[in-house]
Design a protein around this motif. Structure first.
Motif, PDB file in Angstrom:
ATOM      1  N   THR A   1       3.757  -2.228  -7.479  1.00  0.00           N
ATOM      2  CA  THR A   1       2.366  -2.011  -7.858  1.00  0.00           C
ATOM      3  C   THR A   1       1.457  -2.059  -6.636  1.00  0.00           C
ATOM      4  OG1 THR A   1       0.567  -2.796  -9.262  1.00  0.00           O
ATOM      5  CG2 THR A   1       2.014  -4.462  -8.355  1.00  0.00           C
ATOM      6  N   HIS A   2       0.301  -1.413  -6.760  1.00  0.00           N
ATOM      7  CA  HIS A   2      -0.756  -1.553  -5.758  1.00  0.00           C
ATOM      8  C   HIS A   2      -1.743  -2.615  -6.195  1.00  0.00           C
ATOM      9  CE1 HIS A   2       0.073   2.260  -3.784  1.00  0.00           C
ATOM     10  NE2 HIS A   2       0.124   2.835  -4.953  1.00  0.00           N
ATOM     11  N   TYR A   3      -1.618  -3.042  -7.454  1.00  0.00           N
ATOM     12  CA  TYR A   3      -2.687  -3.842  -8.037  1.00  0.00           C
ATOM     13  C   TYR A   3      -2.341  -5.310  -8.056  1.00  0.00           C
ATOM     14  CZ  TYR A   3      -3.922   0.768  -9.701  1.00  0.00           C
ATOM     15  OH  TYR A   3      -4.219   2.101  -9.774  1.00  0.00           O
TER      16      TYR A   3
ATOM     17  N   PRO B   1       0.822  -1.212   0.000  1.00  0.00           N
ATOM     18  CA  PRO B   1       0.000   0.000   0.000  1.00  0.00           C
ATOM     19  C   PRO B   1       0.856   1.263   0.000  1.00  0.00           C
ATOM     20  CG  PRO B   1       0.153  -0.860   2.220  1.00  0.00           C
ATOM     21  CD  PRO B   1       0.925  -1.798   1.348  1.00  0.00           C
ATOM     22  N   ASN B   2       0.215   2.412  -0.035  1.00  0.00           N
ATOM     23  CA  ASN B   2       0.916   3.695   0.004  1.00  0.00           C
ATOM     24  C   ASN B   2       1.841   3.759   1.200  1.00  0.00           C
ATOM     25  OD1 ASN B   2      -2.094   5.173  -1.096  1.00  0.00           O
ATOM     26  ND2 ASN B   2      -0.239   5.041  -2.272  1.00  0.00           N
ATOM     27  N   GLY B   3       3.045   4.255   0.963  1.00  0.00           N
ATOM     28  CA  GLY B   3       3.977   4.478   2.065  1.00  0.00           C
ATOM     29  C   GLY B   3       4.681   3.235   2.573  1.00  0.00           C
ATOM     30  N   ALA B   4       4.513   2.099   1.872  1.00  0.00           N
ATOM     31  CA  ALA B   4       5.110   0.853   2.346  1.00  0.00           C
ATOM     32  C   ALA B   4       6.633   0.872   2.238  1.00  0.00           C
ATOM     33  CB  ALA B   4       4.548  -0.323   1.552  1.00  0.00           C
ATOM     34  N   GLY B   5       7.159   1.709   1.334  1.00  0.00           N
ATOM     35  CA  GLY B   5       8.607   1.767   1.142  1.00  0.00           C
ATOM     36  C   GLY B   5       9.041   1.231  -0.214  1.00  0.00           C
ATOM     37  N   LYS B   6       8.088   1.055  -1.126  1.00  0.00           N
ATOM     38  CA  LYS B   6       8.403   0.496  -2.443  1.00  0.00           C
ATOM     39  C   LYS B   6       9.307   1.433  -3.243  1.00  0.00           C
ATOM     40  CE  LYS B   6       4.059   0.338  -3.751  1.00  0.00           C
ATOM     41  NZ  LYS B   6       3.444   0.974  -2.570  1.00  0.00           N
ATOM     42  N   THR B   7       8.896   2.694  -3.337  1.00  0.00           N
ATOM     43  CA  THR B   7       9.685   3.644  -4.113  1.00  0.00           C
ATOM     44  C   THR B   7      11.064   3.853  -3.492  1.00  0.00           C
ATOM     45  OG1 THR B   7       7.721   4.778  -4.915  1.00  0.00           O
ATOM     46  CG2 THR B   7       9.766   6.024  -4.954  1.00  0.00           C
ATOM     47  N   SER B   8      11.107   3.921  -2.181  1.00  0.00           N
ATOM     48  CA  SER B   8      12.405   4.091  -1.517  1.00  0.00           C
ATOM     49  C   SER B   8      13.338   2.941  -1.871  1.00  0.00           C
ATOM     50  CB  SER B   8      12.207   4.158  -0.006  1.00  0.00           C
ATOM     51  OG  SER B   8      11.311   5.192   0.326  1.00  0.00           O
ATOM     52  N   THR B   9      12.792   1.730  -1.913  1.00  0.00           N
ATOM     53  CA  THR B   9      13.612   0.572  -2.277  1.00  0.00           C
ATOM     54  C   THR B   9      14.073   0.673  -3.727  1.00  0.00           C
ATOM     55  OG1 THR B   9      12.288  -0.748  -0.749  1.00  0.00           O
ATOM     56  CG2 THR B   9      13.654  -1.948  -2.314  1.00  0.00           C
TER      57      THR B   9
ATOM     58  N   PRO C   1      10.324   5.900 -13.443  1.00  0.00           N
ATOM     59  CA  PRO C   1      10.027   6.380 -12.088  1.00  0.00           C
ATOM     60  C   PRO C   1       8.527   6.503 -11.851  1.00  0.00           C
ATOM     61  CG  PRO C   1      11.122   8.100 -13.405  1.00  0.00           C
ATOM     62  CD  PRO C   1      10.833   6.955 -14.310  1.00  0.00           C
ATOM     63  N   GLN C   2       8.166   6.608 -10.583  1.00  0.00           N
ATOM     64  CA  GLN C   2       6.742   6.698 -10.237  1.00  0.00           C
ATOM     65  C   GLN C   2       6.102   7.936 -10.859  1.00  0.00           C
ATOM     66  OE1 GLN C   2       5.932   6.248  -6.077  1.00  0.00           O
ATOM     67  NE2 GLN C   2       3.748   6.520  -6.317  1.00  0.00           N
ATOM     68  N   ALA C   3       6.795   9.087 -10.746  1.00  0.00           N
ATOM     69  CA  ALA C   3       6.281  10.315 -11.351  1.00  0.00           C
ATOM     70  C   ALA C   3       6.997  10.517 -12.689  1.00  0.00           C
ATOM     71  CB  ALA C   3       6.547  11.493 -10.428  1.00  0.00           C
TER      72      ALA C   3
ATOM     73  N   ASP D   1       8.374   1.675 -11.448  1.00  0.00           N
ATOM     74  CA  ASP D   1       7.675   2.059 -10.226  1.00  0.00           C
ATOM     75  C   ASP D   1       6.241   2.428 -10.584  1.00  0.00           C
ATOM     76  OD1 ASP D   1       7.015   2.717  -7.677  1.00  0.00           O
ATOM     77  OD2 ASP D   1       8.654   4.145  -7.370  1.00  0.00           O
ATOM     78  N   GLU D   2       5.328   1.545 -10.278  1.00  0.00           N
ATOM     79  CA  GLU D   2       3.911   1.710 -10.608  1.00  0.00           C
ATOM     80  C   GLU D   2       3.709   2.050 -12.079  1.00  0.00           C
ATOM     81  OE1 GLU D   2       1.631   3.969  -7.869  1.00  0.00           O
ATOM     82  OE2 GLU D   2       2.785   3.317  -6.147  1.00  0.00           O
ATOM     83  N   PRO D   3       4.029   1.099 -12.954  1.00  0.00           N
ATOM     84  CA  PRO D   3       3.980   1.403 -14.389  1.00  0.00           C
ATOM     85  C   PRO D   3       2.590   1.762 -14.901  1.00  0.00           C
ATOM     86  CG  PRO D   3       4.387  -0.945 -14.019  1.00  0.00           C
ATOM     87  CD  PRO D   3       4.536  -0.259 -12.696  1.00  0.00           C
TER      88      PRO D   3
HETATM   89  N1  ATP Z   1      12.686  12.169   0.592  1.00  0.00           N
HETATM   90  C1  ATP Z   1      11.972  11.756   1.656  1.00  0.00           C
HETATM   91  N2  ATP Z   1      12.084  12.391   2.834  1.00  0.00           N
HETATM   92  C2  ATP Z   1      11.381  11.983   3.906  1.00  0.00           C
HETATM   93  N3  ATP Z   1      10.532  10.946   3.905  1.00  0.00           N
HETATM   94  C3  ATP Z   1      10.364  10.260   2.767  1.00  0.00           C
HETATM   95  C4  ATP Z   1      11.073  10.630   1.581  1.00  0.00           C
HETATM   96  N4  ATP Z   1      10.707   9.780   0.596  1.00  0.00           N
HETATM   97  C5  ATP Z   1       9.825   8.936   1.149  1.00  0.00           C
HETATM   98  N5  ATP Z   1       9.614   9.211   2.446  1.00  0.00           N
HETATM   99  C6  ATP Z   1       8.716   8.481   3.356  1.00  0.00           C
HETATM  100  O1  ATP Z   1       9.052   7.127   3.331  1.00  0.00           O
HETATM  101  C7  ATP Z   1       7.885   6.320   3.382  1.00  0.00           C
HETATM  102  C8  ATP Z   1       7.901   5.340   2.244  1.00  0.00           C
HETATM  103  O2  ATP Z   1       7.736   6.066   1.061  1.00  0.00           O
HETATM  104  P1  ATP Z   1       7.773   5.383  -0.366  1.00  0.00           P
HETATM  105  O3  ATP Z   1       7.649   6.464  -1.367  1.00  0.00           O
HETATM  106  O4  ATP Z   1       8.952   4.494  -0.452  1.00  0.00           O
HETATM  107  O5  ATP Z   1       6.449   4.498  -0.314  1.00  0.00           O
HETATM  108  P2  ATP Z   1       5.720   3.722  -1.473  1.00  0.00           P
HETATM  109  O6  ATP Z   1       5.569   2.321  -1.025  1.00  0.00           O
HETATM  110  O7  ATP Z   1       6.418   3.926  -2.766  1.00  0.00           O
HETATM  111  O8  ATP Z   1       4.302   4.413  -1.477  1.00  0.00           O
HETATM  112  P3  ATP Z   1       3.332   4.777  -2.705  1.00  0.00           P
HETATM  113  O9  ATP Z   1       2.576   3.534  -2.992  1.00  0.00           O
HETATM  114  O10 ATP Z   1       2.451   5.831  -2.158  1.00  0.00           O
HETATM  115  O11 ATP Z   1       4.170   5.234  -3.843  1.00  0.00           O
HETATM  116  C9  ATP Z   1       6.704   7.267   3.373  1.00  0.00           C
HETATM  117  O12 ATP Z   1       6.232   7.407   4.681  1.00  0.00           O
HETATM  118  C10 ATP Z   1       7.281   8.569   2.888  1.00  0.00           C
HETATM  119  O13 ATP Z   1       6.624   9.665   3.464  1.00  0.00           O
END
Ligand code: ATP
Ligand code: MG
Lengths: 274, 343
Positions: free
Chosen positions: B223-225, B69-77, B114-116, B191-193
């Protein structure tokens, strides 16, 4: 499906790999964008300095010349033209290193796309600094041609004021780019231009020698790169070379550009590695 | 699962999920035979931990997914894998190389969506690809050759000379995918294609990604889907709150965490009636081992949906809607986290 690209080494020309330096790719990007809007850019970049050249050099010059002329008795147009050459390059470069660079970080995020390629933060800094310098060359050459046409040149050495203008542009662009990388919004730019760049333009010896400034302001003018660029370009175009003073001018300009570049390397990396 | 525009489903939990995750990483995996190798991979933003010590491997030729889900850390990874975001702690190698030392070398073999969207709005569709090719040090001729081919591949040939801005969301996404392919990457990070695309556009993207996979390109996507994950991924990890909570193929995950079938029951809620979930579950008790009460329906996990429905009728329950379906990744996620994927 597609033949492998020839390795970079195989395409190295006489420049020995320099031509394939990643920073040059950033310059190419900017040139590609510039292809569309160069007319309006050149027009807006040059119209204001031309206005100054005409109004100050010729208009105000009539009055100044009637009252004894500029210092050392040169016609006022010849006095003010090389200074305007340097200030127009400085003004354009300062602007270019503020809003457009901010856009590449924040609004258009051009840098983020480039970072997913082999390019790194330093390539973006160096490439865009080259790009800003390149436009300073373009504007300065055109402006110099206008000065020539007005007959406001007293020495063949005057042509050297073009590289001086470009170096001055870099002395401003590099530190401002470094600063831009630390900002989230463009608010501080208004302050920077209103209380920094514009006063410099007026009080760095562009229109009158800095020894006419109040005493406490003179060291301040001395500490800014614009004063050094203006003095150097003016000396050259009036045919006066003072080796020691000119070396100091060059060194100050170089130091500002180099310091800006080093600072920018740090701020760009910090900004882009999240 | 409903369309992404469905209002957030606040879930009422009836059953605790007892699923405990045991990392399913092959014990013999090394940084050398994995395209991506992560152990204890961690990302911190200040004191906030966005990715909390995750382990995973991606093998060459595999399609690997991060579902969460949103905020799980996918994009960060993904950004750490793409070497644009420094690793805070743990080990990460991509192509056997370390991001901190060989970032440029890794990126030269990587395609990133990228996601965006980060398309260049100052350039035309074709120019976006050309300059990207130049960033990868292709000659102009080679960049053009590949760009033309890729625009064909993503069906954007007619738009070659248009500006980017008037393109639809789906077209932009396809253009970003084409751009990510200009260096013929062996590993594609997506990232979320397909987020925000209509079903037709999604299927086109899926088809293109499937073809890339056929050609041997390794895919790593988020993906969320669940349908996207089921369609595209050989193997996936479920992420929640910065951690990996499960790993396996879509089929394995469903077998491990949910029953073969799911019976969905809807009841008419009479006026004045507030919350009858406790009452309902009481009536269902014993029919199946697990229930999940959603605001609009009750999920009953069972091996035989028809039989369970019949049993419910025998107890005098009169649902207004009855649906029997197969267990899905959505149910896996619900089971593991108690929350729905699309929030
Ligand atoms: N540059 C940043 N600075 C501070 N916090 C961040 C930064 N980037 C991400 N976060 C936080 O890290 C957490 C994970 O974010 P991330 O973007 O990895 O989630 P996600 O799984 O990709 O979510 P989504 O499905 O919404 O894209 C979120 O709580 C976000 O607010
Ligand atoms: Mg994300």
């Amino acid at each position: 499906m597609v033949a492998p690209a020839s390795p970079p080494a195989a395409r190295r020309g006489p420049l020995g790999g320099l031509a394939s330096h990643p920073s040059l790719r950033v310059l190419e990007h900017d040139l590609l964008v510039f292809r569309r809007g160069w007319h309006s850019y050149m027009l807006s970049g040059l119209s204001q300095p031309f206005l100054y050249l005409i109004s100050m050099g010729i208009g105000l010059g009539l009055y100044v010349n009637r009252n004894g002329g500029a210092p050392d008795g040169v016609p006022y147009l010849n006095y003010v033209a090389p200074a305007l050459l340097v200030t127009q390059a400085m003004m354009a470069a300062s602007f270019e290193s503020a809003w457009p660079i901010m856009s590449k970080f924040v609004w258009e995020k051009t840098y983020l796309a480039a970072l997913n390629t082999p390019l790194g933060a330093t390539n973006l800094l160096v490439g865009d600094l080259m790009w800003i310098s390149f436009r300073a060359v373009l504007l300065s050459v055109l402006f110099f041609a206008a000065i020539l046409a007005l007959g406001a040149v007293s020495s063949p050495l005057a042509v050297l004021s073009i590289p001086v203008a470009v170096l001055t542009a870099m002395a401003f662009a590099a530190p401002i780019m470094a600063f831009t990388a630390t900002q989230k919004t463009d608010q501080p730019f208004n302050v920077l231009f209103r209380f920094g760049i514009t006063p410099l333009f007026l009080f760095s010896g562009t229109f009158f020698p800095i020894d006419r400034l109040p005493l406490f302001l003179q060291p301040l003018a001395w500490a800014t790169p614009l004063y050094h660029g203006v003095s150097l370009a003016r000396g050259l175009s009036l045919g006066r070379v003072e080796p020691l003073a000119d070396l100091v001018h060059l060194a100050v300009l170089g130091a500002f550009a180099a310091t800006g570049l080093v600072a920018g390397r740090i701020t760009f990396r910090r900004r882009l590695a999240l | 699962m409903g369309p992404p525009s469905e209002p957030p489903a606040a879930l009422v939990r009836c059953t605790r999920a007892h699923g405990q995750y045991h990392p399913g990483v092959p014990a013999n995996a090394t940084p050398l035979d994995s395209l991506i190798y992560a152990r204890g991979l961690t990302k911190r933003f200040g004191s906030f931990t966005a990715v909390d010590g995750v382990d995973f491997d991606v093998a060459p030729g595999e399609a690997f997914g991060f579902l969460g889900p949103n905020g799980a850390g996918k994009t960060s990874t993904m950004r750490m894998i793409g070497t644009v975001s420094p690793v805070s702690a743990g080990t990460l190698t991509v192509f056997g190389l370390e991001p901190a030392h060989d970032g440029a070398r890794i990126r030269s073999r990587l395609g990133v969506v990228p996601q965006a969207d980060t398309l260049d709005r100052d350039l035309s569709v074709l120019e976006n690809l050309l300059i990207y090719g130049r960033y990868f040090d292709l000659s102009w001729g080679e960049a053009r050759r590949r760009a033309v081919e890729l625009l064909e591949f993503v069906q954007l040939t007619e738009r070659s000379n248009d500006q980017v801005e008037p393109l639809s969301g789906g077209m932009k996404r396809r253009l970003v995918i084409a751009r990510a392919l200009i260096n013929e990457p062996s590993l594609l990070l997506l990232d979320e294609p397909t987020t925000g695309l209509d079903p037709q556009a999604r299927h086109l993207v899926w088809d293109r990604l499937y073809r890339l996979k056929q050609r041997g390109v390794t895919l790593c996507l988020t993906t969320h889907y669940m349908d996207e994950a089921e369609q595209l991924c050989d193997r996936l990890v479920v992420m929640d709150k910065a951690r990996i909570v499960a790993e396996g193929s879509p089929r394995q995950l469903i077998e491990r965490y949910v029953t073969r079938e799911v019976l969905e029951l809807r009841f008419r809620r009479d006026e004045g009636e507030t919350d009858d979930s406790a009452h309902l579950v009481g009536q269902l008790e014993g029919l199946a081992e697990r229930f999940e009460q959603l605001p609009d329906r009750t999920l009953v996990y069972t091996s035989d949906g028809e039989a369970t429905a019949a049993a419910a009728f025998e107890r005098g329950l009169r649902p207004t809607g009855v649906l029997v379906r197969r267990g899905s990744l959505e149910d896996v996620f619900l089971r593991l986290t108690g929350r729905s994927l699309v929030e």
